[in-house]
Design an enzyme around this catalytic site. Sequence first.
Site, PDB file in Angstrom:
ATOM      1  N   ASP A  21      16.454  17.026 -14.339  1.00 21.09           N
ATOM      2  CA  ASP A  21      17.005  16.660 -13.261  1.00 21.09           C
ATOM      3  C   ASP A  21      16.404  16.579 -11.847  1.00 21.09           C
ATOM      4  O   ASP A  21      15.463  17.010 -12.287  1.00 21.09           O
ATOM      5  CB  ASP A  21      17.972  17.968 -12.918  1.00 21.09           C
ATOM      6  CG  ASP A  21      19.187  18.122 -12.678  1.00 21.09           C
ATOM      7  OD1 ASP A  21      19.383  17.336 -11.789  1.00 21.09           O
ATOM      8  OD2 ASP A  21      19.265  19.644 -11.567  1.00 21.09           O
ATOM      9  N   GLY A  22      17.323  15.824 -11.590  1.00 23.33           N
ATOM     10  CA  GLY A  22      16.433  15.478  -9.793  1.00 23.33           C
ATOM     11  C   GLY A  22      15.918  14.801  -9.137  1.00 23.33           C
ATOM     12  O   GLY A  22      15.206  13.479  -8.354  1.00 23.33           O
ATOM     13  N   ASN A  69      28.689  13.450 -16.767  1.00 18.73           N
ATOM     14  CA  ASN A  69      28.128  12.315 -15.864  1.00 18.73           C
ATOM     15  C   ASN A  69      28.737  11.680 -15.320  1.00 18.73           C
ATOM     16  O   ASN A  69      29.079  10.634 -14.843  1.00 18.73           O
ATOM     17  CB  ASN A  69      26.899  12.198 -16.132  1.00 18.73           C
ATOM     18  CG  ASN A  69      25.758  13.273 -15.589  1.00 18.73           C
ATOM     19  OD1 ASN A  69      24.637  13.107 -16.276  1.00 18.73           O
ATOM     20  ND2 ASN A  69      26.249  13.880 -14.833  1.00 18.73           N
ATOM     21  N   SER A 190      23.701  23.660 -18.202  1.00 19.44           N
ATOM     22  CA  SER A 190      24.893  22.669 -17.710  1.00 19.44           C
ATOM     23  C   SER A 190      25.000  21.770 -19.167  1.00 19.44           C
ATOM     24  O   SER A 190      25.409  20.788 -19.717  1.00 19.44           O
ATOM     25  CB  SER A 190      24.272  21.204 -17.137  1.00 19.44           C
ATOM     26  OG  SER A 190      23.554  21.815 -15.987  1.00 19.44           O
ATOM     27  N   GLU A 201      12.477  29.308 -25.687  1.00 23.21           N
ATOM     28  CA  GLU A 201      12.282  29.976 -24.988  1.00 23.21           C
ATOM     29  C   GLU A 201      12.866  28.547 -23.272  1.00 23.21           C
ATOM     30  O   GLU A 201      12.563  27.329 -23.704  1.00 23.21           O
ATOM     31  CB  GLU A 201      10.753  29.875 -24.718  1.00 23.21           C
ATOM     32  CG  GLU A 201      10.464  30.786 -26.104  1.00 23.21           C
ATOM     33  CD  GLU A 201      10.948  32.378 -25.479  1.00 23.21           C
ATOM     34  OE1 GLU A 201      10.776  32.753 -24.378  1.00 23.21           O
ATOM     35  OE2 GLU A 201      10.672  32.492 -26.679  1.00 23.21           O
TER      36      GLU A 201
HETATM   37  C1  FPP Z   1      20.798  13.842 -13.754  1.00 24.50           C
HETATM   38  O1  FPP Z   1      19.439  14.477 -12.304  1.00 24.50           O
HETATM   39  C2  FPP Z   1      20.177  13.000 -14.319  1.00 24.50           C
HETATM   40  C3  FPP Z   1      21.488  12.193 -14.733  1.00 24.50           C
HETATM   41  C4  FPP Z   1      22.371  12.279 -15.040  1.00 24.50           C
HETATM   42  C5  FPP Z   1      20.272  10.982 -15.729  1.00 24.50           C
HETATM   43  C6  FPP Z   1      18.972  11.192 -16.362  1.00 24.50           C
HETATM   44  C7  FPP Z   1      18.402   9.892 -17.424  1.00 24.50           C
HETATM   45  C8  FPP Z   1      17.332   9.616 -17.194  1.00 24.50           C
HETATM   46  C9  FPP Z   1      16.107  10.631 -16.656  1.00 24.50           C
HETATM   47  C10 FPP Z   1      16.753   7.756 -17.796  1.00 24.50           C
HETATM   48  C11 FPP Z   1      17.957   7.026 -18.774  1.00 24.50           C
HETATM   49  C12 FPP Z   1      17.307   7.526 -19.578  1.00 24.50           C
HETATM   50  C13 FPP Z   1      18.227   6.548 -19.847  1.00 24.50           C
HETATM   51  C14 FPP Z   1      18.243   6.675 -21.653  1.00 24.50           C
HETATM   52  C15 FPP Z   1      19.469   5.871 -19.834  1.00 24.50           C
HETATM   53  P1  FPP Z   1      20.325  13.393 -10.855  1.00 24.50           P
HETATM   54  O2  FPP Z   1      20.122  12.079 -10.969  1.00 24.50           O
HETATM   55  O3  FPP Z   1      21.609  14.448 -10.728  1.00 24.50           O
HETATM   56  O4  FPP Z   1      19.478  14.053 -10.471  1.00 24.50           O
HETATM   57  P2  FPP Z   1      19.835  15.059  -8.306  1.00 24.50           P
HETATM   58  O5  FPP Z   1      20.020  16.036  -9.490  1.00 24.50           O
HETATM   59  O6  FPP Z   1      19.186  15.287  -8.048  1.00 24.50           O
HETATM   60  O7  FPP Z   1      21.026  14.221  -7.465  1.00 24.50           O
END
Ligand code: FPP
Length: 238
Positions: A21-22, A69, A190, A201
């Site tokens: 996340d982030g 998402n 989530s 853990e």
């Molecule tokens: C959540 O953080 C992250 C996601 C919804 C996507 C995670 C994806 C990757 C790390 C890379 C992609 C990998 C593949 C296999 C496609 P956020 O973007 O919602 O962050 P925020 O909470 O800061 O808005």
Amino acid sequence: MAGRIIEEDKKLPAHIALIMDGNGRWAKKRLMPRSFGHKKGMERMIGLMEHAFDMGVRYMTVYALSTENLKRPQEELNGLFDLIRNHFSQYMSRICARGVRLKIIGDISLLPPDVQEILRDSEQKTSHYEGKGINVALCYGARAEIVRAANLAIERGEPLTEASFSELLYTGGQPDPDLIIRTGKEVRLSNFLLWQAAYAELYFSDKMFPEFTDSDLEKAIEWYGARTRRFGKTDEQL
Ligand code: FPP
């Protein structure tokens, strides 16, 4: 560091799961589009996987896209699909060359057909490997996974045990995650691996995912190694 962890067998998690996340907030702070954050996130994801397998971890599960998402703006989703189109096979083959089997977990029929094909093709290339694995959760939700497994059980019409139910989940045959790491300051699961997380853990980092380094991973593993895992027993029984 890595060598020391491998020697202290029980202190090394066999299975690490990551809630990445982030990315969006990390990009926003740099006045960049969210897709830039996802690209950096994907690079970090690959770097962490390489480091973890080199340390002796055997399974990793990464939460790349939840079912929820899919409600995000199409532009952001297209950015994620383009990452898969342009980089997924190449990045994954780098990790899987270590003898790691790739599994995509989730309902990928919700993704564009060409993206599904890339994912299936990458899985197929590693289907002969055993004992080490990466699960990439895409269009994944734990409740949906549990309902899917329950329906499979109904079709079979046999009484269930906890062990036989576990086998019907996407992660059947794998050890449950020992350590779940979530970056990005939020403190929740989530809808991720709800059944499998029963005795995991949970480690939460305030860092945004693109800035979570290999040494942050080592710190999380060290923290894990210092936990006493009682699985319901007393200290004296361990
Ligand atoms: C959540 O953080 C992250 C996601 C919804 C996507 C995670 C994806 C990757 C790390 C890379 C992609 C990998 C593949 C296999 C496609 P956020 O973007 O919602 O962050 P925020 O909470 O800061 O808005």
